[in-house]
Design an enzyme around this catalytic site. Structure first.
Site, PDB file in Angstrom:
ATOM      1  N   ASP A  72      44.402  42.574  41.735  1.00  0.00           N
ATOM      2  CA  ASP A  72      45.840  42.836  41.687  1.00  0.00           C
ATOM      3  C   ASP A  72      46.228  44.062  42.505  1.00  0.00           C
ATOM      4  O   ASP A  72      47.226  44.716  42.204  1.00  0.00           O
ATOM      5  CB  ASP A  72      46.302  43.005  40.231  1.00  0.00           C
ATOM      6  CG  ASP A  72      45.490  44.063  39.473  1.00  0.00           C
ATOM      7  OD1 ASP A  72      44.559  44.641  40.058  1.00  0.00           O
ATOM      8  OD2 ASP A  72      45.808  44.303  38.299  1.00  0.00           O
ATOM      9  N   LYS A 125      43.539  57.506  31.935  1.00  0.00           N
ATOM     10  CA  LYS A 125      44.933  57.664  31.500  1.00  0.00           C
ATOM     11  C   LYS A 125      45.171  58.934  30.681  1.00  0.00           C
ATOM     12  O   LYS A 125      45.630  58.870  29.528  1.00  0.00           O
ATOM     13  CB  LYS A 125      45.390  56.428  30.736  1.00  0.00           C
ATOM     14  CG  LYS A 125      45.259  55.188  31.591  1.00  0.00           C
ATOM     15  CD  LYS A 125      45.865  53.958  31.002  1.00  0.00           C
ATOM     16  CE  LYS A 125      45.764  52.811  31.971  1.00  0.00           C
ATOM     17  NZ  LYS A 125      45.098  51.646  31.613  1.00  0.00           N
ATOM     18  N   ASP A 153      49.392  48.957  43.027  1.00  0.00           N
ATOM     19  CA  ASP A 153      48.877  48.153  41.917  1.00  0.00           C
ATOM     20  C   ASP A 153      49.996  47.196  41.515  1.00  0.00           C
ATOM     21  O   ASP A 153      51.060  47.644  41.078  1.00  0.00           O
ATOM     22  CB  ASP A 153      48.516  49.111  40.774  1.00  0.00           C
ATOM     23  CG  ASP A 153      48.161  48.392  39.485  1.00  0.00           C
ATOM     24  OD1 ASP A 153      48.302  47.159  39.411  1.00  0.00           O
ATOM     25  OD2 ASP A 153      47.731  49.070  38.542  1.00  0.00           O
TER      26      ASP A 153
HETATM   27  P1  GTP Z   1      47.383  43.700  32.172  1.00  0.00           P
HETATM   28  O1  GTP Z   1      47.105  42.798  30.979  1.00  0.00           O
HETATM   29  O2  GTP Z   1      48.804  43.673  32.570  1.00  0.00           O
HETATM   30  O3  GTP Z   1      46.844  45.087  32.018  1.00  0.00           O
HETATM   31  O4  GTP Z   1      46.627  43.067  33.443  1.00  0.00           O
HETATM   32  P2  GTP Z   1      45.109  42.570  33.605  1.00  0.00           P
HETATM   33  O5  GTP Z   1      44.766  41.636  32.516  1.00  0.00           O
HETATM   34  O6  GTP Z   1      44.996  42.014  34.991  1.00  0.00           O
HETATM   35  O7  GTP Z   1      44.225  43.873  33.437  1.00  0.00           O
HETATM   36  P3  GTP Z   1      43.900  44.978  34.512  1.00  0.00           P
HETATM   37  O8  GTP Z   1      45.090  45.167  35.418  1.00  0.00           O
HETATM   38  O9  GTP Z   1      43.391  46.174  33.848  1.00  0.00           O
HETATM   39  O10 GTP Z   1      42.696  44.303  35.305  1.00  0.00           O
HETATM   40  C1  GTP Z   1      42.207  44.787  36.526  1.00  0.00           C
HETATM   41  C2  GTP Z   1      41.569  43.620  37.249  1.00  0.00           C
HETATM   42  O11 GTP Z   1      40.455  43.124  36.506  1.00  0.00           O
HETATM   43  C3  GTP Z   1      42.504  42.449  37.451  1.00  0.00           C
HETATM   44  O12 GTP Z   1      42.239  41.908  38.724  1.00  0.00           O
HETATM   45  C4  GTP Z   1      42.119  41.486  36.355  1.00  0.00           C
HETATM   46  O13 GTP Z   1      42.318  40.132  36.736  1.00  0.00           O
HETATM   47  C5  GTP Z   1      40.644  41.764  36.187  1.00  0.00           C
HETATM   48  N1  GTP Z   1      40.183  41.601  34.798  1.00  0.00           N
HETATM   49  C6  GTP Z   1      40.566  42.316  33.720  1.00  0.00           C
HETATM   50  N2  GTP Z   1      39.905  41.908  32.626  1.00  0.00           N
HETATM   51  C7  GTP Z   1      39.073  40.903  33.015  1.00  0.00           C
HETATM   52  C8  GTP Z   1      38.138  40.070  32.329  1.00  0.00           C
HETATM   53  O14 GTP Z   1      37.915  40.161  31.121  1.00  0.00           O
HETATM   54  N3  GTP Z   1      37.473  39.141  33.075  1.00  0.00           N
HETATM   55  C9  GTP Z   1      37.690  38.994  34.417  1.00  0.00           C
HETATM   56  N4  GTP Z   1      37.005  38.042  35.084  1.00  0.00           N
HETATM   57  N5  GTP Z   1      38.571  39.758  35.097  1.00  0.00           N
HETATM   58  C10 GTP Z   1      39.261  40.705  34.398  1.00  0.00           C
END
Ligand code: GTP
Length: 384
Positions: free
Chosen positions: A135, A186, A247
């Site tokens: 992202d 954070k 982001d």
């Molecule tokens: P929010 O729920 O809005 O915080 O977004 P998010 O679920 O994408 O979490 P975050 O932005 O912290 O994740 C950072 C990156 O890691 C993103 O590209 C997510 O798709 C990926 N990501 C987060 N958690 C997982 C997981 O459990 N498995 C996988 N495969 N990717 C994850």
């Protein structure tokens, strides 16, 4: 959907090939399994990396940039709505890539997802493997990050960027040689804000470090893997740069990122057209006197009515902006409808929602997928 063809795919490097000290990393893990809660309702039916930015699923831009940096083999670590990725990107050959998919039935977190993808990697234990959050929109020089990693002889190297208000991010202070000295997730207390450098979501791991992440349980790379490595004396190297970085986790950021791609401020070889004030995809229907500006993208089958003004916004497939509507810094979801004379500013309209005529929605309003707002039901001022 238009793809940018880059070059024919080459076979991934065999694990037995001796690594050259100057060779680029040839493979990457892309984390695309998060629930994207901050981006709802855009992520109710679509995983965040598949939400269109500048006319194509956001992930397309990341894949194309990785390929342009010499990466050939990418493992997509999927979980939430995992089933939509492969039908769209297939084996990756349309992008000159070899794509593989690994799915977590229960999300394993960022570190668990990287570990779970390890069995699909071809690299030898001492080789560099790139890892990207799915992202992030950035102009990062991927080759430079790999060169930094090799030059420092690091276990993990992190792309760091500077932000004016780092409180919502993971802070990563470094010493004079760029070596990471701490991870502060954070922080809120003023005394904890010891740097404006944050974790920018792109890493180079030495392959053996990935194999050492515990398997089969949730692991956060930010909260567990990196701090544990640091405590154990591992070498974590930071590379700070001032390139474009965003982001895309929130609706405001996503809309900004899409517009920046269209305007050419954010670099991507996958924008399906020439960069400029507007990007109208084939199959869209835009009235002659409609005004599109500020990096607006209009997807296939979307309709922009007479006299409508759309600025800095993303109009997704099949959405309908009726005559005289004004849409600014907003995202209108697939098949959604915005009524005549309605004003949207900083709004997300979910897929299939219907905002009737003569409404005024501003400042972070999220209209849920399929919702209906009657004519003249919502106003922010008394002058309509
Ligand atoms: P929010 O729920 O809005 O915080 O977004 P998010 O679920 O994408 O979490 P975050 O932005 O912290 O994740 C950072 C990156 O890691 C993103 O590209 C997510 O798709 C990926 N990501 C987060 N958690 C997982 C997981 O459990 N498995 C996988 N495969 N990717 C994850």
């Amino acid at each position: 959907m238009a793809y940018v063809k880059i070059s024919p795919m080459r076979a991934p490097r065999e694990a037995t090939t001796a690594p050259s000290p100057t060779a680029p990393a040839t493979e990457a893990v892309l984390l695309v399994g998060g629930k994207g809660t901050r981006l709802r309702p855009l992520t109710v039916h679509t995983p965040k990396p598949m939400v269109p930015a500048a006319g194509v699923p956001f992930l397309t831009h990341q894949l194309a940039r990785a390929r342009a940096a010499g990466i050939e083999h990418i493992v997509l670590a999927t979980s939430y709505l995992a089933e939509v990725f492969e039908p769209y990107f297939g084996d990756g050959s349309a992008l000159g890539l070899h794509l593989e998919y690994v799915t977590e039935t229960d999300p394993l977190g960022t570190g668990g997802a990287i570990r779970n993808a390890a069995h699909r990697l071809h690299s030898a234990p001492g080789d560099p493997v790139l890892v990207f959050n799915g992202d992030i929109l950035t102009g990062l020089d991927i080759r430079a990050l790999v060169a930094t990693h090799r030059g420092a002889g690091a276990d993990v190297s992190l792309h760091l960027t500077r932000v004016p208000d780092p409180r919502a991010f993971g802070l990563v202070p470094t010493d004079a040689d760029g070596r990471v000295t701490a991870f502060l997730e954070k922080p809120q207390a003023p005394e904890e804000i010891v740097t404006d450098q944050i974790n920018a979501g792109a890493y180079v791991f030495t392959r053996s470090v990935i194999d050492a992440i515990p398997a089969g349980r949730p692991v956060s790379v930010e909260r567990e893997t990196f701090p544990d490595l640091l405590a154990a004396g591992a070498h974590l190297q930071g590379m700070v740069d001032s390139t474009y970085w965003l982001d895309l986790g929130t609706p405001q950021a996503f809309v900004r990122g899409s517009a920046d791609l269209v305007l050419g401020r954010a670099p991507s070889p996958a924008v399906p057209g020439r960069c400029g004030e507007r990007l109208v995809l084939p199959g869209a229907d835009v009235a002659e006197d409609a005004k599109l500006s500020g990096g607006t993208s209009v997807a296939a089958r979307a309709v922009i009515g007479a006299g409508a003004r759309v600025d800095g916004s993303a109009i997704l497939p099949g959405a309908w902006i009726e005559p005289g509507a004004v849409v600014k810094n907003s995202l209108v979801g697939a098949g959604a409808r915005v009524g005549s004379r309605t004003i949207l500013d900083g709004v997300v309209v979910g897929d299939g929602a219907h905002v009737g005529p003569d409404n005024e929605l501003r400042d972070g309003v999220r209209v849920w997928c399929g919702a209906r707002i009657e004519q003249g039901a919502i106003r922010f001022s008394s002058d309509m």
